[in-house]
Design a protein around this motif. Structure first.
Motif, PDB file in Angstrom:
ATOM      1  N   GLN A  17      55.474  12.316  85.068  1.00 40.80           N
ATOM      2  CA  GLN A  17      54.934  13.333  84.158  1.00 40.80           C
ATOM      3  C   GLN A  17      56.005  13.789  83.176  1.00 40.80           C
ATOM      4  O   GLN A  17      55.898  14.852  82.601  1.00 40.80           O
TER       5      GLN A  17
ATOM      6  N   PRO B  53      33.528  12.551  81.238  1.00 37.62           N
ATOM      7  CA  PRO B  53      34.793  12.756  81.949  1.00 37.62           C
ATOM      8  C   PRO B  53      35.761  11.624  81.675  1.00 37.62           C
ATOM      9  O   PRO B  53      36.960  11.853  81.512  1.00 37.62           O
TER      10      PRO B  53
ATOM     11  N   LEU C 204      37.375  12.108  78.282  1.00 37.79           N
ATOM     12  CA  LEU C 204      38.275  13.258  78.272  1.00 37.79           C
ATOM     13  C   LEU C 204      39.580  12.946  79.013  1.00 37.79           C
ATOM     14  O   LEU C 204      40.683  13.172  78.495  1.00 37.79           O
TER      15      LEU C 204
ATOM     16  N   LYS D 158      43.272  12.517  77.241  1.00 36.45           N
ATOM     17  CA  LYS D 158      44.371  13.432  77.594  1.00 36.45           C
ATOM     18  C   LYS D 158      45.560  12.660  78.155  1.00 36.45           C
ATOM     19  O   LYS D 158      46.711  13.021  77.954  1.00 36.45           O
ATOM     20  N   ARG D 159      45.264  11.611  78.887  1.00 35.19           N
ATOM     21  CA  ARG D 159      46.340  10.781  79.435  1.00 35.19           C
ATOM     22  C   ARG D 159      47.138  10.140  78.286  1.00 35.19           C
ATOM     23  O   ARG D 159      48.365  10.139  78.292  1.00 35.19           O
TER      24      ARG D 159
ATOM     25  N   SER E 173      49.300  12.554  76.493  1.00 34.26           N
ATOM     26  CA  SER E 173      50.528  12.971  77.177  1.00 34.26           C
ATOM     27  C   SER E 173      51.630  11.920  77.067  1.00 34.26           C
ATOM     28  O   SER E 173      52.790  12.232  77.292  1.00 34.26           O
TER      29      SER E 173
ATOM     30  N   ARG F 103      46.123   9.127  94.467  1.00 39.50           N
ATOM     31  CA  ARG F 103      45.739  10.252  95.310  1.00 39.50           C
ATOM     32  C   ARG F 103      44.692  11.122  94.616  1.00 39.50           C
ATOM     33  O   ARG F 103      43.657  11.438  95.184  1.00 39.50           O
ATOM     34  N   VAL F 104      44.967  11.437  93.364  1.00 40.56           N
ATOM     35  CA  VAL F 104      44.024  12.326  92.667  1.00 40.56           C
ATOM     36  C   VAL F 104      42.698  11.597  92.397  1.00 40.56           C
ATOM     37  O   VAL F 104      41.614  12.192  92.516  1.00 40.56           O
TER      38      VAL F 104
ATOM     39  N   LEU G 196      40.838  11.653  95.609  1.00 43.91           N
ATOM     40  CA  LEU G 196      40.209  12.957  95.862  1.00 43.91           C
ATOM     41  C   LEU G 196      38.975  13.140  94.994  1.00 43.91           C
ATOM     42  O   LEU G 196      37.960  13.681  95.441  1.00 43.91           O
TER      43      LEU G 196
ATOM     44  N   PHE H 187      47.477  13.387 103.848  1.00 41.92           N
ATOM     45  CA  PHE H 187      48.788  13.972 103.568  1.00 41.92           C
ATOM     46  C   PHE H 187      49.686  14.031 104.795  1.00 41.92           C
ATOM     47  O   PHE H 187      50.839  14.365 104.694  1.00 41.92           O
TER      48      PHE H 187
ATOM     49  N   PHE I  79      47.042  19.613  98.287  1.00 46.12           N
ATOM     50  CA  PHE I  79      47.711  19.565  96.974  1.00 46.12           C
ATOM     51  C   PHE I  79      47.403  18.230  96.299  1.00 46.12           C
ATOM     52  O   PHE I  79      46.756  17.366  96.888  1.00 46.12           O
ATOM     53  N   GLY I  80      47.861  18.119  95.082  1.00 45.74           N
ATOM     54  CA  GLY I  80      47.736  16.850  94.362  1.00 45.74           C
ATOM     55  C   GLY I  80      46.335  16.524  93.918  1.00 45.74           C
ATOM     56  O   GLY I  80      45.983  15.362  93.728  1.00 45.74           O
ATOM     57  N   GLN I  81      45.502  17.553  93.766  1.00 39.78           N
ATOM     58  CA  GLN I  81      44.110  17.246  93.464  1.00 39.78           C
ATOM     59  C   GLN I  81      43.737  17.462  92.002  1.00 39.78           C
ATOM     60  O   GLN I  81      42.625  17.134  91.611  1.00 39.78           O
ATOM     61  N   LEU I  82      44.644  18.021  91.223  1.00 41.91           N
ATOM     62  CA  LEU I  82      44.318  18.240  89.806  1.00 41.91           C
ATOM     63  C   LEU I  82      44.848  17.073  88.979  1.00 41.91           C
ATOM     64  O   LEU I  82      45.927  16.550  89.254  1.00 41.91           O
ATOM     65  N   LEU I  83      44.063  16.706  87.968  1.00 45.66           N
ATOM     66  CA  LEU I  83      44.532  15.641  87.079  1.00 45.66           C
ATOM     67  C   LEU I  83      45.654  16.185  86.216  1.00 45.66           C
ATOM     68  O   LEU I  83      45.462  17.183  85.497  1.00 45.66           O
ATOM     69  N   PRO I  84      46.843  15.586  86.300  1.00 45.77           N
ATOM     70  CA  PRO I  84      48.026  16.197  85.679  1.00 45.77           C
ATOM     71  C   PRO I  84      47.948  16.304  84.164  1.00 45.77           C
ATOM     72  O   PRO I  84      48.583  17.175  83.580  1.00 45.77           O
ATOM     73  N   GLU I  85      47.169  15.404  83.532  1.00 43.62           N
ATOM     74  CA  GLU I  85      47.145  15.432  82.060  1.00 43.62           C
ATOM     75  C   GLU I  85      46.158  16.454  81.518  1.00 43.62           C
ATOM     76  O   GLU I  85      46.156  16.750  80.331  1.00 43.62           O
ATOM     77  N   LEU I  86      45.269  16.949  82.403  1.00 49.85           N
ATOM     78  CA  LEU I  86      44.220  17.844  81.926  1.00 49.85           C
ATOM     79  C   LEU I  86      44.615  19.299  82.100  1.00 49.85           C
ATOM     80  O   LEU I  86      45.295  19.657  83.071  1.00 49.85           O
ATOM     81  N   THR I  87      44.164  20.127  81.185  1.00 51.49           N
ATOM     82  CA  THR I  87      44.411  21.568  81.310  1.00 51.49           C
ATOM     83  C   THR I  87      43.563  22.113  82.456  1.00 51.49           C
ATOM     84  O   THR I  87      42.665  21.414  82.970  1.00 51.49           O
TER      85      THR I  87
ATOM     86  N   ASP J  97      39.942  21.915  81.499  1.00 57.45           N
ATOM     87  CA  ASP J  97      39.406  20.548  81.577  1.00 57.45           C
ATOM     88  C   ASP J  97      39.173  20.151  83.027  1.00 57.45           C
ATOM     89  O   ASP J  97      38.153  19.533  83.352  1.00 57.45           O
TER      90      ASP J  97
ATOM     91  N   ILE K  96      35.375  19.003  84.620  1.00 60.86           N
ATOM     92  CA  ILE K  96      35.089  17.603  84.953  1.00 60.86           C
ATOM     93  C   ILE K  96      33.820  17.425  85.816  1.00 60.86           C
ATOM     94  O   ILE K  96      32.964  16.594  85.475  1.00 60.86           O
TER      95      ILE K  96
ATOM     96  N   LEU L 276      48.686  23.277  81.788  1.00 57.32           N
ATOM     97  CA  LEU L 276      48.629  22.027  82.553  1.00 57.32           C
ATOM     98  C   LEU L 276      48.980  22.336  84.008  1.00 57.32           C
ATOM     99  O   LEU L 276      49.659  23.337  84.270  1.00 57.32           O
TER     100      LEU L 276
ATOM    101  N   ARG M 295      37.083  24.529  90.436  1.00 58.46           N
ATOM    102  CA  ARG M 295      36.478  23.212  90.200  1.00 58.46           C
ATOM    103  C   ARG M 295      35.438  22.892  91.289  1.00 58.46           C
ATOM    104  O   ARG M 295      34.406  22.315  91.012  1.00 58.46           O
TER     105      ARG M 295
END
Lengths: 724, 228
Positions: A322, A392, A395, A399-400, A403, A628-629, A632, A723, B91-99, B102, B106, B138, B154
């Motif tokens: 990131q 989705p 979007l 956004k990817r 970044s 992982r994301v 989920l 996890f 943890f780790g469940q949000l898309l890092p590029e999205l606010t 956003d 989703i 973010l 969400r």
């Protein structure tokens, strides 16, 4: 390098066999192409060393009335191109004194008048063709074959014809030659330059691919590398581990590539470049050069891989993918603006002294500008996309890209360059090459065969004999003669009005006997505009002084008729230029452009394909990075199809946007180039072949990306979300 | 007698030779908050996966409002998870590029809601969870607690029948954990949502109406939580 760390890291590669095999395969294909391109570069020199004497004599040019005496150390030489059924025959006419000591490459001795030597390829053609269509043009006796060591290729069509010394003196195109030169031809130099550009254009996507594939390896082993960092490995050591892995893999790929090139070599040798194919041995490289290529590719790939991994910044807590990319600024557009500005500045003035240099600088600046502007444009496009996305997938993908615009663009940069260059080339070509010529009065009919008479004047009786013999050729429908009349005041070209139909000129008014027109333009120039005619008043006394300029036979268009008429013309007209039809006259230039276009097609296709592989690997990284994301999201009910759409969109968006951008820009630069030469030139819509090649290349790239998307089901399985 | 919101009847699930669930029975009523506790490897996560239709049990039944869900195909189960269930993870469940906005939008976009409407509804949920003004941040710019509240927004934005929370406070300090749990329970109680919390943490379990203990693939005990 700590051996323990290396062993620990490579253990993680067991599961990455597919990735490593992909790297090996990609490098093997890339290396094979580079080996073949360098082989062609070297091959042109070797081929030239054998055959350039045929087209590149460096003798002293002599006028028709020159009185230079020949001795046994010199010969008169005239080189020209013959035509036969749309094929080109290289012809050398030689007049040598008895006992000549001049050594003609590939011949035991210079041919005597009436004799000729032919290449094995032409020999085969003569044997299967009626003599009055081909063999009779060269003389009475075939004295033997030209040794293949003096030919670019034994299948090439070449003839060395012996001429009478006295007759040859009249030839205004002859040269006095002592030795036959074997230096490269200017055309070959052009092709060699194109090939060097090709090696660079092919190398860039391969290096990008290696860097991206290494990032995939690091992403897949993120946790393993993070653990190594946790127990004390420095980033440099992680880079070293990846470097060692890439070193082994790229060396293997490069070696396989050399073998692959050896397998493809016979087919590559059959590709015509500068009007001739190669012998397979022409393209073969020495072991030392091959080792050098392997070493260079291995080194560059390894460095690209190390840099790719260091860019990820693997910390003890995992890869920090990131990392914030600096937002591309508008400054990135400056090289492109400078390039386009330079080219626009020269509008209509390319012939000025510094014009060509400015054009080249403008083109190079524009090409660099495309790469420089790419990240900024990608950023802007993804910003608009992110604002307007309704799905989705749209979007998330936008956004990817937003970044990391530079990294996204990097994966597609090879493709951008390939499409830019190929679009530029085809844009420029569309303005130059004749497409569909509409033959109408004012343009020499396409089935008319013309012979020049002005360099080797004929007597009136000989001319009448020639016209009579031509009329007797079955399929010749009319014969016309164009004359030049000169007196102290003026010089005009005329033809009797009875000839206008045969010549494709507008008909004369009633009671007019002769019509005048610009005959040189009419016969030689490409039919871009119609020739106008005017009535000419020629007295009988003046008519007697007219000199024949051209003889033109109108035919039924059948190949055998044209070849028979051509043989008659060559036997009786003694022109220093072969008889030709209008399509044949433009054929050589078009053929060279066609050859270049084939090379451009192959280069574009492969570059697009390799760039497609880079995008596919980038898509795989996107999946592995976010397994992982994504996992989920999948647990939360997002269908696998939607996840695929996200990744496909991320790969397709730059692919689609940069394809259009680079194609459009290539055409714009081509338009600026052609208008620099003439404001009347403009680029036209490209050939269907252009769309087909780009389309197939993109389809292959899409297929590779599509196959990667299958990974999503396995990478986002339930286990990816645990996890503990 | 009312039909339980979610029910597991004698479900068994094995991974190779390892038996994760050994004839487990479990049920939860509408609007009830249940904490599932147990040591590592006891089968808690497998139970969650079976209840949520992520994994199909080898035998037994899983019923949502009395309707069997374990035999639905993957597409129907995905739809079920999207429309009836919500998920919050450690943890780790949000898309890092999205606010934040956003990320919350989703699930609605997946349900073909127009972007503008989706963002409007997402804003309401962010505000309810105390994240007004954080819409354009973010995930990397949010604290752990804030990120977890975005995840809850969400999960709740589609008004799910059941919310599954797998160690929702596992990565938070106690203050943030308390804050997150309070916000979550306030939201689910106002919506009447059923909640199943998987946790090791007794303090988190204390927010539940009822605690269930899983051991060796079976329910080994139950007690009333302090949330009731």
């Amino acid at each position: 390098m700590n051996a323990f760390l290396l062993r620990l890291a490579l253990r993680g590669s067991r599961g990455s066999l597919g990735r490593l095999l992909g790297m090996v395969a990609g490098l093997a294909v890339g290396t094979a192409l580079i080996v073949l391109l360098i082989g062609v570069y070297v091959g042109i020199q070797r081929r030239d060393a054998r055959g350039s004497w045929l087209t590149n004599q460096q003798g002293k040019r002599l006028n028709a009335d020159d009185k230079t005496q020949m001795d046994p150390t010199t010969v008169f030489v005239d080189q020209w191109r013959e035509f036969f059924q749309k094929q080109t025959i290289t012809r050398i006419d030689i007049a040598a004194s008895p006992g000549s000591q001049v050594r003609v490459p590939g011949l035991p001795r210079p041919p005597r008048p009436g004799e000729y030597f032919v290449s094995p390829g032409l020999d085969r053609l003569i044997k299967v063709t009626p003599p009055d269509q081909l063999g009779d043009r060269f003389g009475k006796t075939q004295a033997g074959l030209i040794d293949p060591s003096a030919l670019g290729n034994s299948s090439s069509l070449t003839v060395v014809v012996g001429q009478d010394l006295a007759a040859m003196r009249k030839d205004s195109n002859k040269q006095l030659v002592r030795t036959f030169d074997r230096s490269p031809t200017p055309a070959s130099q052009l092709y060699k330059t194109v090939i060097v550009i090709g090696v660079i254009a092919m190398g860039l996507p391969i290096i990008v691919l290696m860097g991206i594939v290494s990032q995939l390896g690091a992403a897949a082993r993120n946790e393993r590398f993070a653990t190594l960092r946790l127990i004390g490995a420095a980033p440099r050591q992680i880079g070293g581990i990846v470097g060692m892995e890439t070193l082994a893999v790229s060396a293997l790929g490069a070696i396989l590539g050399v073998f692959l090139a050896a397998i493809i070599l016979p087919w590559a040798a059959a590709i015509s470049i500068a009007n001739e194919t190669f012998l397979p041995t022409d393209l073969a490289l020495s072991p030392r050069v091959l080792l050098g290529i392997i070493a260079a590719i291995t080194t560059i790939s390894t460095l690209a891989a190390i840099q790719g991994v260091l860019r990820l910044g693997i910390s003890p807590l995992g890869a920090s993918r990131q990392f914030k990319e600096r937002t591309p600024s508008v400054i990135r557009l400056i090289p492109l603006a400078v390039g386009l500005g330079l080219m626009a500045l020269i509008h209509g003035n390319a012939q000025a002294s510094n014009g060509p240099m400015l054009l080249i600088a403008g083109f190079l600046c524009s090409a660099f500008g495309v790469i420089s502007a790419g990240p900024w444009l990608t950023f802007q496009a993804s910003r608009v996309l992110a604002r307007r996305a309704q799905s989705p997938a749209g979007l998330i993908a936008a956004k990817r890209i937003l970044s990391a615009p530079a990294a996204t663009f990097r994966a597609a940069s090879g493709l951008v360059l390939a499409i830019f260059v190929v679009s530029f080339f085809f844009g420029a070509m569309s303005a130059i090459v004749d497409k569909e010529v509409v033959y109408k009065p004012g343009i020499l009919p396409k089935d008319a065969l013309a012979a020049t008479l002005f360099t080797w004047p004929m007597s009136k009786a000989d001319l009448q004999g020639l016209v009579g013999d031509l009329r007797r050729v079955q399929g010749v429908t009319d014969v016309a003669v164009v004359y030049r009349f000169e007196d102290n005041d003026n010089r005009i070209e005329v033809t009797p009005c009875s000839n206008t139909k045969a010549l494709g000129l507008p008909p004369c008014a009633a009671n007019v006997r002769y019509t005048s027109f610009d005959a040189d333009t009419f016969v030689f120039n490409l039919p871009t505009k119609l020739v106008t005619t005017e009535p000419a008043e020629i007295s009988s006394a003046q008519a007697a002084l007219m000199k024949p300029l051209f003889v033109i036979a109108l035919t039924n268009g059948a190949g055998d008729t044209i070849e028979r008429a051509r043989t008659v013309m060559e036997q009786e007209a003694h022109s220093d230029m072969p008889p030709f039809t209008r399509p044949e006259l433009g054929g050589d230039g078009n053929r060279a452009l066609r050859e270049l276009s084939y090379l451009a097609y192959i280069g574009a296709f492969l570059s697009i394909f390799i760039s497609g592989c880079s995008l596919a690997v980038a898509a795989a990284i996107a999946m592995v990075d976010r397994r992982r994301v994504f996992g989920l999201l999948r647990l939360s009910g997002m269908p696998v199809g939607d996840l695929r759409k996200i990744v496909a969109f991320e790969a397709a968006a730059p692919l689609a946007s940069v394809t259009l951008f680079s194609a459009g820009l290539g055409y714009l630069v081509a338009e600026l180039l052609v208008t620099a030469y003439s404001a009347t030139y403009h680029v036209k819509a490209p050939d269907p072949a252009y769309y087909i090649v780009i389309g197939i290349g993109l389809a292959f790239a899409a297929a590779v990306i599509g196959s990667t998307l299958q990974m999503i089901r396995t990478t986002t399985g339930v286990t990816s979300t645990r996890f503990e | 007698m009312s039909i339980p919101m979610l029910q597991a009847l004698d479900i068994k699930k094995s991974f190779g030779k390892s038996e994760a669930l050994r004839g487990l029975n479990f049920e939860v009523e509408k609007g009830e908050v249940v904490a599932v506790m147990g040591p590592s490897g006891s089968g808690k996560s497998t139970l969650l996966h079976c209840l949520a239709g992520i994994l199909a049990p080898d035998s037994g039944q899983v019923l949502l409002s009395g309707v069997e869900i374990q035999n639905l195909n993957e597409e129907r189960r995905s739809e079920l998870r999207r429309t009836q269930f919500g998920f919050v993870f450690q943890f780790g469940q949000l898309l890092p590029e999205l606010t934040a906005l956003d990320n919350v939008s989703i699930p609605l976009l997946l349900g073909k809601v127009k972007r503008k409407d989706a963002e409007g509804r997402a804003r309401i949920w962010l505000e309810r969870l105390g994240l007004a003004g954080m819409e354009d941040k973010l995930p990397s710019e949010l604290s752990g607690g804030q990120a977890q509240r975005v995840a809850i927004a969400r999960a709740m934005v589609t008004h799910p029948q059941v919310l599954f929370a797998d160690e929702p406070t596992g990565s938070l300090d106690s203050l943030a954990a308390e804050n997150v749990m309070n916000m979550m329970l306030e939201s689910v109680r106002s919506e009447g949502t059923t909640v199943i919390i998987i946790t090791h943490d007794a303090r988190t379990a204390a927010y539940a109406d009822r605690d269930v203990i899983v051991r060796d693939g079976r329910i080994s005990g139950a007690m009333m939580g302090s949330g009731k």
